[in-house]
Scaffold this motif. Structure first.
Motif, PDB file in Angstrom:
ATOM      1  N   THR A 117      51.424  46.103  40.278  1.00 12.65           N
ATOM      2  CA  THR A 117      51.363  47.187  41.189  1.00 12.65           C
ATOM      3  C   THR A 117      49.890  47.693  41.305  1.00 12.65           C
ATOM      4  OG1 THR A 117      53.482  48.144  40.558  1.00 12.65           O
ATOM      5  CG2 THR A 117      52.057  49.764  41.657  1.00 12.65           C
ATOM      6  N   ALA A 118      49.230  47.765  40.163  1.00 17.04           N
ATOM      7  CA  ALA A 118      47.939  48.173  40.023  1.00 17.04           C
ATOM      8  C   ALA A 118      46.884  47.174  40.525  1.00 17.04           C
ATOM      9  CB  ALA A 118      47.565  49.269  38.826  1.00 17.04           C
ATOM     10  N   ILE A 119      45.912  47.355  41.079  1.00 14.14           N
ATOM     11  CA  ILE A 119      44.833  46.522  41.068  1.00 14.14           C
ATOM     12  C   ILE A 119      43.823  46.782  40.100  1.00 14.14           C
ATOM     13  CG2 ILE A 119      43.196  45.182  42.700  1.00 14.14           C
ATOM     14  CD1 ILE A 119      44.768  46.581  44.932  1.00 14.14           C
ATOM     15  N   HIS A 120      43.477  45.709  38.931  1.00 12.93           N
ATOM     16  CA  HIS A 120      42.806  46.150  37.856  1.00 12.93           C
ATOM     17  C   HIS A 120      41.484  45.454  37.963  1.00 12.93           C
ATOM     18  CE1 HIS A 120      45.810  47.823  34.842  1.00 12.93           C
ATOM     19  NE2 HIS A 120      46.533  47.023  35.683  1.00 12.93           N
ATOM     20  N   ILE A 121      40.556  46.161  38.322  1.00 13.09           N
ATOM     21  CA  ILE A 121      38.990  45.862  38.723  1.00 13.09           C
ATOM     22  C   ILE A 121      38.466  44.861  37.699  1.00 13.09           C
ATOM     23  CG2 ILE A 121      36.834  46.558  39.634  1.00 13.09           C
ATOM     24  CD1 ILE A 121      39.526  47.403  41.107  1.00 13.09           C
ATOM     25  N   SER A 122      38.731  45.226  36.356  1.00  8.73           N
ATOM     26  CA  SER A 122      38.354  44.481  35.527  1.00  8.73           C
ATOM     27  C   SER A 122      38.696  43.171  35.352  1.00  8.73           C
ATOM     28  CB  SER A 122      38.214  45.258  34.060  1.00  8.73           C
ATOM     29  OG  SER A 122      39.767  45.400  33.767  1.00  8.73           O
ATOM     30  N   ALA A 123      39.815  42.777  35.983  1.00  5.53           N
ATOM     31  CA  ALA A 123      40.494  41.576  35.997  1.00  5.53           C
ATOM     32  C   ALA A 123      40.093  40.809  37.011  1.00  5.53           C
ATOM     33  CB  ALA A 123      42.140  41.768  36.031  1.00  5.53           C
ATOM     34  N   LEU A 124      39.191  41.156  37.713  1.00  2.56           N
ATOM     35  CA  LEU A 124      38.577  40.496  38.989  1.00  2.56           C
ATOM     36  C   LEU A 124      37.205  39.592  38.253  1.00  2.56           C
ATOM     37  CD1 LEU A 124      39.382  42.595  41.771  1.00  2.56           C
ATOM     38  CD2 LEU A 124      40.823  40.938  40.927  1.00  2.56           C
ATOM     39  N   SER A 125      37.319  38.344  38.093  1.00  3.89           N
ATOM     40  CA  SER A 125      36.045  37.656  37.646  1.00  3.89           C
ATOM     41  C   SER A 125      35.036  37.356  38.814  1.00  3.89           C
ATOM     42  CB  SER A 125      36.633  36.352  36.960  1.00  3.89           C
ATOM     43  OG  SER A 125      37.067  35.558  37.950  1.00  3.89           O
ATOM     44  N   PHE A 126      35.570  37.188  39.858  1.00  3.18           N
ATOM     45  CA  PHE A 126      34.756  36.798  41.183  1.00  3.18           C
ATOM     46  C   PHE A 126      34.098  35.459  40.722  1.00  3.18           C
ATOM     47  CE2 PHE A 126      34.854  41.481  41.298  1.00  3.18           C
ATOM     48  CZ  PHE A 126      35.255  41.667  42.794  1.00  3.18           C
ATOM     49  N   SER A 127      34.609  34.775  40.076  1.00  2.00           N
ATOM     50  CA  SER A 127      34.216  33.542  39.714  1.00  2.00           C
ATOM     51  C   SER A 127      34.141  32.285  40.757  1.00  2.00           C
ATOM     52  CB  SER A 127      34.710  32.894  38.310  1.00  2.00           C
ATOM     53  OG  SER A 127      36.145  32.747  38.566  1.00  2.00           O
ATOM     54  N   LEU A 128      35.444  32.395  41.620  1.00  2.00           N
ATOM     55  CA  LEU A 128      35.654  31.484  42.795  1.00  2.00           C
ATOM     56  C   LEU A 128      35.078  31.921  44.108  1.00  2.00           C
ATOM     57  CD1 LEU A 128      39.109  30.178  41.682  1.00  2.00           C
ATOM     58  CD2 LEU A 128      36.867  29.222  41.342  1.00  2.00           C
ATOM     59  N   SER A 129      35.156  33.179  44.052  1.00  2.00           N
ATOM     60  CA  SER A 129      34.641  33.908  45.554  1.00  2.00           C
ATOM     61  C   SER A 129      34.369  35.397  45.181  1.00  2.00           C
ATOM     62  CB  SER A 129      35.724  33.787  46.422  1.00  2.00           C
ATOM     63  OG  SER A 129      35.418  34.315  47.647  1.00  2.00           O
TER      64      SER A 129
END
Length: 501
Positions: free
Chosen positions: A323-335
């Motif tokens: 449900t929540a979008i956890h910002i720390s889980a976004l690595s931005f490694s692919l985009s």
């Protein structure tokens, strides 16, 4: 053996284009049914295929690069004639034994059983509303490798799927039939003599189109009697010529109107196709006794009918979302861009970008709403994190001006933001509301498919523009036309440059 009377005639072939392929697919969510309440799913569905050989499916093995399939899904209590959970989603087979979906789709929540139906080759029109019938045709010039592949109609089903921890296996089965040709020379000729002459053979009088019912697996409304040019190449085996085949609609051959016509050393020979019942997934070998004579008489008989082997399965892998979008889980490694989905539809974006103005200069992570037309609203961004600032200004608003690519910034009050929520009105919120919707997060990339090879490129947001975040790796145009390799950079000619190292 059935002896046949042959008549000399003129060989004529007409070309008929049957399958229309497209790039779009519609993915919908089923409305609530009387006894089963379907809630939003949180597990995205990905597709893969296991393969052992790289031959074409017409030769009994697997898919070729660039092949596309259509996918439907309904609840087990529902029907493809009614509401569909997935409606004609297009999948494309690429390198690495993968199937690339043109649009992200998700499982429903809970233990609602799903029935999956997939077919090949893909049709843009799919199955009309209120019916389960798909029009099917075979290509009439099957000597073309692409046409031959597009003539093989396959269907896979997986029913009552509730266990999302295991992969969903879709085992494709041939639904059309195949006639294989065997030429036996007489005593005055050898198989090598026949091979040197390279006889051309076509089939006439066979039905080339029909309607296929995806639910009960039956064919109806057989039509069309175009000539079909055989696929394959002759080869010598046991002093016979083999290798030529016809993919046909399943049908009963018993009225004497179907025949083979063969050009051999400048002459035209014909023979009736023996009486035979051609069912789905079956192959029948037709043995033809080849004898050059003034009577133009060839004889043939039907050989053993055998089952057409099935294709390797397609598996479904799952991963958890929330449900929540956890910002720390976004690595931005692919985009540098993620898209947030609700019911398979994008409702927000989270971007890592660089801000520079008189009032604010910093690397930032920003969330933007996405409207019902799937367009990002750059005038209502929320700053989630500022990497180069330590003061309490997160949570501010940013609005981009698309005319000069500047932005207006309103300072926030949050000391640190690690989660983002979206309510049922698709509003972005920093605190969890009572009506928070369950969302799915997927990396947003540019997907480029050339000659069956899929390449994904990262996206970089710069101001109000979105750019490809990597060099284009291509040696052909999208239609397969080769690009010219350039020796030096900086020329004004179209092409590609590849350094020696």
């Amino acid at each position: 053996m059935k002896k046949l009377i042959l008549a000399k005639g003129v060989l004529a072939a007409s070309l008929f284009c049957c399958m229309s392929l497209g790039n779009t697919a519609c993915v919908n969510r089923i409305d609530e049914e009387p006894e089963v309440e379907i809630k939003e799913g949180t597990i995205p569905i990905t597709f893969s295929i296991k393969m052992e050989k790289a031959n074409t499916k017409v030769t009994n093995t697997t898919f070729e690069k660039g092949d596309r399939m259509g996918l439907f899904a309904t609840t087990s209590s529902g029907s493809i004639k009614g509401k569909r959970y997935i409606d004609n989603l297009v999948l494309e087979y690429t390198e690495g034994s993968t199937l690339v979906a043109k649009k992200t789709v998700f499982y429903p929540e809970g233990d609602v059983p799903l029935d999956f139906i997939s077919y090949h080759p893909y049709q843009t029109e799919g199955v009309a509303t209120g019916t389960s019938v798909l029009p099917v045709s075979v290509q009439t010039d099957q000597s073309n490798e692409k046409n031959r592949a597009q003539s093989d109609f396959l269907v896979a089903k997986a029913q009552g799927i509730t266990n999302k921890t295991k992969s969903v296996t879709l085992e494709f089965q041939h639904k059309l039939s195949k006639l294989a040709i065997s030429l036996t020379p007489d005593a005055s000729n050898s198989a090598n003599d026949l091979l040197k002459a390279n006889p051309r053979i076509i089939a006439t009088g066979l039905k080339t189109s029909a309607d296929y019912n995806l639910e009960d697996g039956t064919f109806s409304n057989l039509a069309g009697t175009q000539d079909i040019i055989a696929s394959g190449e002759w080869n010598v085996k046991d002093n016979k010529l083999t290798g030529k085949e016809f993919i046909i609609i399943p049908q009963t051959i018993n009225d004497g109107k179907q025949s083979f016509i063969m050009e051999w050393n400048g002459r035209i020979y014909s023979c009736a196709i023996p009486d035979v019942e051609m069912n789905s997934s079956t192959q029948c070998t037709i043995n033809i006794s080849a004898m050059q004579s003034n009577s133009n008489v060839l004889s043939s008989f039907a050989g053993k009918i055998k089952e057409w082997s099935s294709l390797p399965p397609i598996d479904t892998d799952n991963m958890e979302d929330y449900t929540a979008i956890h910002i720390s889980a976004l690595s931005f490694s692919l985009s540098n861009v993620y898209r947030i989905y609700h019911e398979g539809v994008p409702v927000a974006e989270v971007c890592r970008e660089y801000l520079k103005s008189a009032s604010l200069t910093s690397r930032a992570i920003i969330a933007y709403p996405v409207d019902e037309n799937e367009k990002t609203d750059l005038s209502n961004g929320i700053i989630l994190q500022l990497a180069d600032r330590n003061d309490t200004i997160c949570g501010g608003k940013i609005s981009w001006n698309t005319d000069d690519y500047g932005f207006t910034y309103t300072k926030g009050k949050s000391t640190g933001i690690d989660k983002l929520y979206i309510d049922n009105n698709h509003k972005l919120l920093l605190e969890k509301p009572e009506n928070a919707i369950k969302v799915n997060v997927a990396c947003y990339t540019l997907r480029d498919i050339r000659k069956g090879v899929s390449t994904e490129y990262p996206i970089v947001k710069i101001g109000a523009q979105y750019w490809m975040g990597g060099e284009l790796h291509a040696t052909t145009y999208r239609d397969g036309t080769p690009l010219k390799k350039q020796i030096d950079l900086g020329t004004d000619k179209a092409g590609y440059y590849k350094p020696d190292k």
